[in-house]
Design a protein around this motif. Structure first.
Motif, PDB file in Angstrom:
ATOM      1  N   GLU A   1      -5.914 -27.576  31.994  1.00 44.13           N
ATOM      2  CA  GLU A   1      -6.233 -28.975  32.287  1.00 44.13           C
ATOM      3  C   GLU A   1      -5.323 -29.466  33.397  1.00 44.13           C
ATOM      4  O   GLU A   1      -4.106 -29.265  33.356  1.00 44.13           O
ATOM      5  N   ASP A   2      -5.924 -30.098  34.370  1.00 46.15           N
ATOM      6  CA  ASP A   2      -5.160 -30.660  35.474  1.00 46.15           C
ATOM      7  C   ASP A   2      -4.479 -31.940  34.985  1.00 46.15           C
ATOM      8  O   ASP A   2      -5.118 -32.940  34.730  1.00 46.15           O
ATOM      9  N   VAL A   3      -3.174 -31.871  34.814  1.00 44.25           N
ATOM     10  CA  VAL A   3      -2.429 -33.022  34.321  1.00 44.25           C
ATOM     11  C   VAL A   3      -1.534 -33.594  35.412  1.00 44.25           C
ATOM     12  O   VAL A   3      -0.542 -34.259  35.114  1.00 44.25           O
ATOM     13  N   THR A   4      -1.876 -33.310  36.655  1.00 45.82           N
ATOM     14  CA  THR A   4      -1.059 -33.815  37.761  1.00 45.82           C
ATOM     15  C   THR A   4      -0.961 -35.329  37.700  1.00 45.82           C
ATOM     16  O   THR A   4       0.106 -35.902  37.833  1.00 45.82           O
ATOM     17  N   ASP A   5      -2.051 -36.025  37.497  1.00 45.61           N
ATOM     18  CA  ASP A   5      -2.027 -37.485  37.442  1.00 45.61           C
ATOM     19  C   ASP A   5      -2.020 -38.019  36.016  1.00 45.61           C
ATOM     20  O   ASP A   5      -2.079 -39.224  35.796  1.00 45.61           O
ATOM     21  N   ARG A   6      -1.931 -37.154  35.041  1.00 44.13           N
ATOM     22  CA  ARG A   6      -1.861 -37.543  33.633  1.00 44.13           C
ATOM     23  C   ARG A   6      -2.968 -38.500  33.231  1.00 44.13           C
ATOM     24  O   ARG A   6      -2.771 -39.401  32.446  1.00 44.13           O
ATOM     25  N   LYS A   7      -4.182 -38.280  33.769  1.00 48.36           N
ATOM     26  CA  LYS A   7      -5.283 -39.191  33.474  1.00 48.36           C
ATOM     27  C   LYS A   7      -6.275 -38.614  32.477  1.00 48.36           C
ATOM     28  O   LYS A   7      -7.029 -39.365  31.866  1.00 48.36           O
ATOM     29  N   ARG A   8      -6.351 -37.307  32.397  1.00 47.12           N
ATOM     30  CA  ARG A   8      -7.385 -36.716  31.554  1.00 47.12           C
ATOM     31  C   ARG A   8      -6.871 -36.510  30.131  1.00 47.12           C
ATOM     32  O   ARG A   8      -5.732 -36.144  29.919  1.00 47.12           O
ATOM     33  N   LEU A   9      -7.714 -36.791  29.187  1.00 54.35           N
ATOM     34  CA  LEU A   9      -7.366 -36.540  27.797  1.00 54.35           C
ATOM     35  C   LEU A   9      -7.536 -35.062  27.478  1.00 54.35           C
ATOM     36  O   LEU A   9      -8.313 -34.351  28.121  1.00 54.35           O
ATOM     37  N   GLU A  10      -6.838 -34.578  26.481  1.00 56.66           N
ATOM     38  CA  GLU A  10      -7.026 -33.187  26.061  1.00 56.66           C
ATOM     39  C   GLU A  10      -8.436 -33.040  25.498  1.00 56.66           C
ATOM     40  O   GLU A  10      -8.894 -33.869  24.732  1.00 56.66           O
ATOM     41  N   SER A  11      -9.154 -32.018  25.961  1.00 53.74           N
ATOM     42  CA  SER A  11     -10.558 -31.851  25.556  1.00 53.74           C
ATOM     43  C   SER A  11     -10.808 -30.487  24.918  1.00 53.74           C
ATOM     44  O   SER A  11     -11.879 -29.916  25.060  1.00 53.74           O
ATOM     45  N   GLU A  12      -9.800 -30.002  24.277  1.00 52.88           N
ATOM     46  CA  GLU A  12      -9.973 -28.698  23.642  1.00 52.88           C
ATOM     47  C   GLU A  12      -9.642 -28.804  22.168  1.00 52.88           C
ATOM     48  O   GLU A  12      -8.565 -29.227  21.808  1.00 52.88           O
ATOM     49  N   LEU A  13     -10.608 -28.576  21.297  1.00 53.23           N
ATOM     50  CA  LEU A  13     -10.331 -28.521  19.861  1.00 53.23           C
ATOM     51  C   LEU A  13      -9.738 -27.160  19.497  1.00 53.23           C
ATOM     52  O   LEU A  13      -9.978 -26.162  20.180  1.00 53.23           O
ATOM     53  N   GLU A  14      -8.986 -27.101  18.430  1.00 54.55           N
ATOM     54  CA  GLU A  14      -8.473 -25.814  17.952  1.00 54.55           C
ATOM     55  C   GLU A  14      -9.650 -24.925  17.575  1.00 54.55           C
ATOM     56  O   GLU A  14     -10.642 -25.380  17.018  1.00 54.55           O
ATOM     57  N   THR A  15      -9.551 -23.646  17.906  1.00 54.02           N
ATOM     58  CA  THR A  15     -10.667 -22.729  17.673  1.00 54.02           C
ATOM     59  C   THR A  15     -10.801 -22.294  16.216  1.00 54.02           C
ATOM     60  O   THR A  15     -11.851 -21.795  15.819  1.00 54.02           O
ATOM     61  N   THR A  16      -9.747 -22.459  15.464  1.00 55.01           N
ATOM     62  CA  THR A  16      -9.818 -22.120  14.028  1.00 55.01           C
ATOM     63  C   THR A  16      -9.193 -23.237  13.222  1.00 55.01           C
ATOM     64  O   THR A  16      -8.396 -24.011  13.731  1.00 55.01           O
ATOM     65  N   PHE A  17      -9.586 -23.381  12.007  1.00 59.93           N
ATOM     66  CA  PHE A  17      -9.080 -24.430  11.119  1.00 59.93           C
ATOM     67  C   PHE A  17      -8.393 -23.793   9.907  1.00 59.93           C
ATOM     68  O   PHE A  17      -8.858 -22.759   9.379  1.00 59.93           O
ATOM     69  N   ASP A  18      -7.290 -24.404   9.524  1.00 61.02           N
ATOM     70  CA  ASP A  18      -6.607 -23.907   8.324  1.00 61.02           C
ATOM     71  C   ASP A  18      -7.466 -24.145   7.085  1.00 61.02           C
ATOM     72  O   ASP A  18      -8.189 -25.140   7.003  1.00 61.02           O
ATOM     73  N   ARG A  19      -7.361 -23.222   6.144  1.00 59.16           N
ATOM     74  CA  ARG A  19      -8.148 -23.333   4.916  1.00 59.16           C
ATOM     75  C   ARG A  19      -7.628 -24.483   4.060  1.00 59.16           C
ATOM     76  O   ARG A  19      -6.426 -24.623   3.870  1.00 59.16           O
ATOM     77  N   ILE A  20      -8.588 -25.364   3.691  1.00 61.06           N
ATOM     78  CA  ILE A  20      -8.210 -26.466   2.804  1.00 61.06           C
ATOM     79  C   ILE A  20      -8.148 -25.928   1.380  1.00 61.06           C
ATOM     80  O   ILE A  20      -9.134 -25.427   0.843  1.00 61.06           O
ATOM     81  N   THR A  21      -6.990 -26.015   0.761  1.00 66.20           N
ATOM     82  CA  THR A  21      -6.783 -25.393  -0.558  1.00 66.20           C
ATOM     83  C   THR A  21      -7.127 -26.343  -1.692  1.00 66.20           C
ATOM     84  O   THR A  21      -7.083 -27.566  -1.528  1.00 66.20           O
ATOM     85  N   ASP A  22      -7.478 -25.775  -2.854  1.00 66.73           N
ATOM     86  CA  ASP A  22      -7.766 -26.542  -4.070  1.00 66.73           C
ATOM     87  C   ASP A  22      -6.479 -26.706  -4.862  1.00 66.73           C
ATOM     88  O   ASP A  22      -5.652 -25.808  -4.931  1.00 66.73           O
ATOM     89  N   ALA A  23      -6.295 -27.890  -5.451  1.00 68.08           N
ATOM     90  CA  ALA A  23      -5.093 -28.137  -6.230  1.00 68.08           C
ATOM     91  C   ALA A  23      -5.435 -29.054  -7.395  1.00 68.08           C
ATOM     92  O   ALA A  23      -6.385 -29.842  -7.323  1.00 68.08           O
TER      93      ALA A  23
END
Length: 996
Positions: A323-345
């Protein structure tokens, strides 16, 4: 026997708790965040009705789902019913039926005898299958119920509070399961759309295999890195051609991102690098990297859904986002590719809020330090929960004995979000929960991406494989005039025709094609020109192929393009047909880029021979040297005009700057006009003017000489007539005396006429220079001169409503003029106004009105008036012209002629408005002091001695202005013609001698 019944009741309650616990555990395992793929909602509903029916020994148990219309319930799952009922049979959802009444009541409904219960009148299917008694509980919220859960018997039966609580708890678990599945489905759908948007968003993506070789780059990465795809695919992760350096928070101190990901098997985030493009330009990039492992693309792989097995899976590559952050104008547009497992408790609390049981998953989530929780008070162990949502919901559930579900955040040291389902009982509270921090973060990220999409000025839409809208942003709704609700689900044909749809499909499948220009039809029927970029998204099997488009309104662009084309056509037409001259456009090198004009053909110059040549190549050196400063000045933003001779013609030239829309000069323009004939005519005109001036001067000299030279013989005649009257008057008879009187009177009138003519001839030659003159002072002096006549006639002179004795200085304006002549002007007009009144005292009003650069001065009287419709009235300003005989009013008939001559010398005009018997208004225009800047020049006319000649000379000077040889006029000396040495004309004609 009582002991046996109590034991059976306890066994039944234990069984009910087991059912609740089992359904609760399975509800948390529905497919979604990281649930069990083998667990489905229908299976859970089936097992729930089986378990509840068995636990309560009922004949029937059923889950009724409210249809989308809200008018009926569908038998979704059930036990005890014929097979053809489940999945097909419906029952009305109004208040007359048992399930409909239950939803309306908002609480469990227990019926011991359906036939005698007054609350229900429509038994429907229940009577058909012999239902007599039962318990019905709503599923879902009271505001938006999903359906109902019913347990029924074919005989009268009393259901205990524990039975009702048991059914309500199961219904609560099913509510949570249904809501979880719906939430999971919504998240999966949102993730699918988000993934598609991320794939087409302006974020660079680079994939590197385990050998460090670049295997994929998207278009944005090419743009960010400034290199084509073919070149980037030859790069390695540690290739020196990257010319990178670290910077910011992370830099490269811990090694290159590729080495860190491959070495640790862990992703890296927000690594900041500075990469040099081939041209030397440096781009500041924020880099995120994640490992790709075996099975990442296999959605049905067990290892793909279990992050705990990552250590056993081989890293096959690394995916990086740039991401071009030279002018610090763009928001991050990348979601994490994997998600942690939501555990049962799960943990249990007694009525004193002490932990009675904590399973391993719960201990891991809320006691990561390994401390023992069983037997300890929850509020003491977790003080941050006091006065929080956790305490409020837990206490409410215990007080109301109602299941509660909520989401809440617990601060440090847990710093996590939890989804909680709490099930109360008389003895305590059973709490099932899971960590949803990752889901919350993804939801926030989704909200951020949605905000980005909504903030974009261009319209964005997504179409499914059938061409129907599945997503639109606000900009697209504003462009089309349709609301979001109207667009979603509608076919794209409501805004574009079939031809545009076909072109969009073709271009979506060919990324090498350019943007599509088309027209969008708005809701109001207007057609808006747009530019669209379309690309294809291939998702999972359930959604098929979709298209995403970015649309921009180009109405203004097309309008400007048309204006530019029209302007260019007009410009070229003007250049090519420039009349009686030529036009040339030149650049900073003083080279002609465009030329044209009718005179080019006349002088035998071809356009092609001029375009592309500089002035040094085109003209002789001396002439080019003369042109160069004019051309340079035009390029510097200055405008000049000058004249020169070339090709046997005399030319008048203008050099002007040519600016773009921003006001920056990008070229110069020279316009030439052939003024050969004009100069020839001007010389003829100047010669004619000189002759006229000489003739006028001779006429003036003659008038002066005639009037001046006649004075002496006229005085002699008059003197001898008076001598005869004194010496021989007594000897003359009556006729002789009358004849002598006529001769004396005629001589006197002749003297007056000669004096008037002398004054008239001196208006131009003996006038004083113009200066600012206060007309209040002029009027004051004239009133003083006429005070005897004013007193004799009881005349009243009013200035703007003020009487003459109280006139304010600001009542009349200041004008540019000759003070002596203006005094003569006012004295003649006021004297006439006093003279020509027959009935009553004279009433005179003097007023002023500003008109642009002049003042209109008006003198209004109540005299005898003038019939302005007669021919004689038009000649009242002629010399010696009279409207009345001498026996009526005396005078030489030159007063108004003098007024007109004075006003004309001041560049104005004089006129009269009158009716017989209604008085007269004499109006005149005089130059204002604060008006035209040329008034000072007018004032010089008096000093020159000849205003007309001086104006002509100055006009001639203006014609030659800005030329290389400018013409100027010489001022004549002021002539003191009356010999008194003051250079002014003596006022020897009294006001009494003037008449209308």
């Amino acid at each position: 026997m009582a002991t046996s019944d109590h034991t059976a009741e306890l066994d039944a309650r234990v069984r009910q708790q087991e059912v609740v616990a089992e359904i609760g555990q399975r509800a948390l395992k529905l497919p979604g965040e990281s649930g069990d793929e083998n667990e489905t909602l229908d299976r859970l509903l089936t097992d729930a009705v089986d378990a509840v029916g068995d636990a309560l020994s009922s004949d029937y148990a059923v889950v009724l789902e409210r249809c989308p219309t809200g008018e009926e319930f569908l038998f979704r799952q059930g036990v005890g019913w014929p097979s053809e009922v489940v999945g097909t049979q419906t029952i009305a959802a109004d208040r007359q039926t048992l399930p409909g009444y239950t939803l309306a009541a908002g609480e469990p409904v227990v019926v011991e005898n359906l036939e005698t219960d007054a609350r229900v009148s429509d038994f429907g299917v229940l009577r058909e299958y012999g239902v007599v008694s039962g318990v019905t509980v709503g599923i879902g919220s009271a505001e938006d119920p999903w359906g109902a859960f019913g347990v029924y018997a074919t005989a009268e039966r009393t259901f205990t509070e524990h039975d009702v609580s048991f059914v309500r708890n199961v219904a609560g678990l099913l509510t949570a399961a249904i809501e979880n599945e719906q939430a999971g489905q919504q998240i999966r759908e949102a993730e699918t759309v988000t993934d598609r948007i991320v794939e087409t968003s302006p974020v660079g993506i680079v994939v590197v295999d385990t050998d460090g070789e670049v295997s994929f780059v998207n278009e944005r990465a090419q743009a960010l890195l400034g290199r084509p795809r073919a070149e980037l695919l030859t790069f390695a992760a540690d290739d020196p051609r990257w010319q990178r350096t670290g910077g910011g928070r992370s830099g490269v101190d811990g090694g290159l991102p590729f080495e860190r990901v491959v070495g640790t098997g862990e992703p890296v985030f927000d690594v900041e690098l500075t990469v040099s493009r081939p041209g030397g330009e440096q781009v500041y990039l924020s880099v995120n990297g994640a490992p790709l492992r075996d099975g990442d693309v296999a959605d049905d792989s067990e290892t793909a859904s279990d992050p705990n097995t990552d250590a056993d899976r081989t890293v096959t590559g690394v995916v990086f986002t740039l991401e071009d952050v030279t002018d610090r104008k763009r928001l991050e547009s990348e979601l994490e590719t994997t998600f942690d497992r939501i555990t049962d408790a799960f943990f249990g609390l007694d009525s004193t809020w002490n932990f009675t049981y904590v399973n391993e998953q719960a201990a891991t989530l809320i006691a990561p330090d390994g401390r023992e929780l069983v037997g300890k008070n929850i509020w003491e162990e977790f003080p941050e929960a006091v006065d929080s949502t956790f305490e409020t919901e837990y206490r409410t559930a215990m007080e109301n004995q109602e299941t509660t579900s909520f989401e809440a955040y617990y601060p440090a040291p847990l710093d996590s979000w939890f989804e909680v389902n709490a099930y109360p009982s008389e003895s305590g509270l059973s709490v099932y929960f899971r960590d949803i921090t990752d889901r919350k973060e993804r939801e926030w990220e989704l909200e951020e991406y949605e905000e980005v999409i909504e903030a974009v000025n261009d319209g964005i839409y997504v179409l499914d494989e059938e061409g129907r809208f599945t997503m639109v942003n606000d900009a697209y709704t504003e462009l089309t005039g349709y609301s979001r609700e109207e667009l979603l689900g509608s076919h794209s044909s409501i805004v574009v025709d079939e031809d545009v749809q076909r072109q969009a499909r073709e271009r979506a499948n060919d990324p090498t094609t350019s943007a599509l220009e088309a027209e969008v039809e708005t809701a109001a029927g207007e057609r808006v020109p747009v530019e669209a970029t379309v690309t294809t998204l291939t998702a999972g099997e359930t959604t098929g192929e979709e298209r995403i488009g970015v649309v921009r309104d180009i109405t203004e662009r097309k309008r400007n393009r048309r204006k530019l084309e029209e302007s260019e056509r007009r410009y070229r037409t003007l250049v090519e047909h420039f009349p009686n001259g030529a036009v040339g456009l030149f650049d900073e090198e003083l080279q002609y880029t465009v030329v044209g004009g009718e005179m080019l053909d006349e002088v035998g110059v071809e356009t092609e021979a001029v375009v592309g040549t500089t002035i040094w190549e085109r003209y002789p050196e001396a002439f080019a040297a003369r042109l160069e400063p004019k051309f340079r000045a035009a390029l510097a933003g200055e405008t000049n005009s000058f004249e020169f001779e070339y090709h046997g013609h005399h030319w008048h030239a203008y050099t002007v700057p040519v600016e773009d829309r921003t006001g920056e000069v990008f070229a110069g323009l020279i316009m030439l006009q052939d003024v050969t004939e004009q100069r020839r005519n001007r010389r003829k005109l100047e010669e004619t003017v000189r002759k006229l001036e000489a003739s006028n001067e001779r006429l003036e000299q003659f008038a002066y000489a005639a009037s001046h030279d006649l004075q002496e013989p006229l005085r002699m005649v008059s003197s001898y007539l008076r001598l005869i009257e004194r010496r021989y008057g007594d000897e003359l008879d009556e006729d002789g005396e009358e004849f002598l009187a006529f001769a004396v009177d005629g001589a006197d009138r002749m003297r007056e006429m000669i004096d008037g003519l002398l004054t008239y001839s001196r208006i131009e030659t003996q006038g004083a220079p113009f200066e600012p003159v206060d007309l209040d002072d002029v009027l004051e002096n004239v009133i003083s001169d006429l005070q005897i006549r004013i007193a004799e006639t009881n005349a009243e002179i009013v200035v703007d409503g003020e009487r003459n004795g109280e006139a304010k200085r600001e009542s009349l304006p200041r004008v540019h003029g000759d003070p002596n002549q203006l005094r003569q002007l006012f004295q003649n007009l006021l004297s006439n106004a006093i003279t020509y009144v027959e009935d009553g005292p004279p009433r005179i009003r003097v007023s002023a009105e500003k008109r642009e650069t002049t003042w209109v001065i008006a003198i209004q009287d109540n005299g005898i008036g003038i019939d302005t419709d007669t021919d004689d009235a038009e000649r009242i300003f002629d010399v010696f012209h009279r409207l009345h005989g001498l026996e009526e009013y005396s005078g030489a008939g030159i007063g108004l002629a003098l007024c007109q001559r004075i006003v004309e010398r001041h560049g104005g005009e004089i006129w009269v408005d009158s009716e017989p018997g209604a008085g007269a208004t004499f109006s005149m225009t005089l130059p204002a002091v604060d008006g035209d800047g040329d008034r000072d020049r007018d004032g010089d006319e008096g000093a020159n001695g000849d205003g007309d000649r001086d104006r002509e000379t100055k006009a001639k000077t203006n014609i030659d202005a800005d030329t290389d040889t400018e013409t100027t006029g010489d001022a004549d000396a002021v002539r003191d013609e009356d010999g008194d040495g003051d250079g002014a004309v003596d006022r020897d004609v009294s006001a009494e001698d003037d008449n209308e």
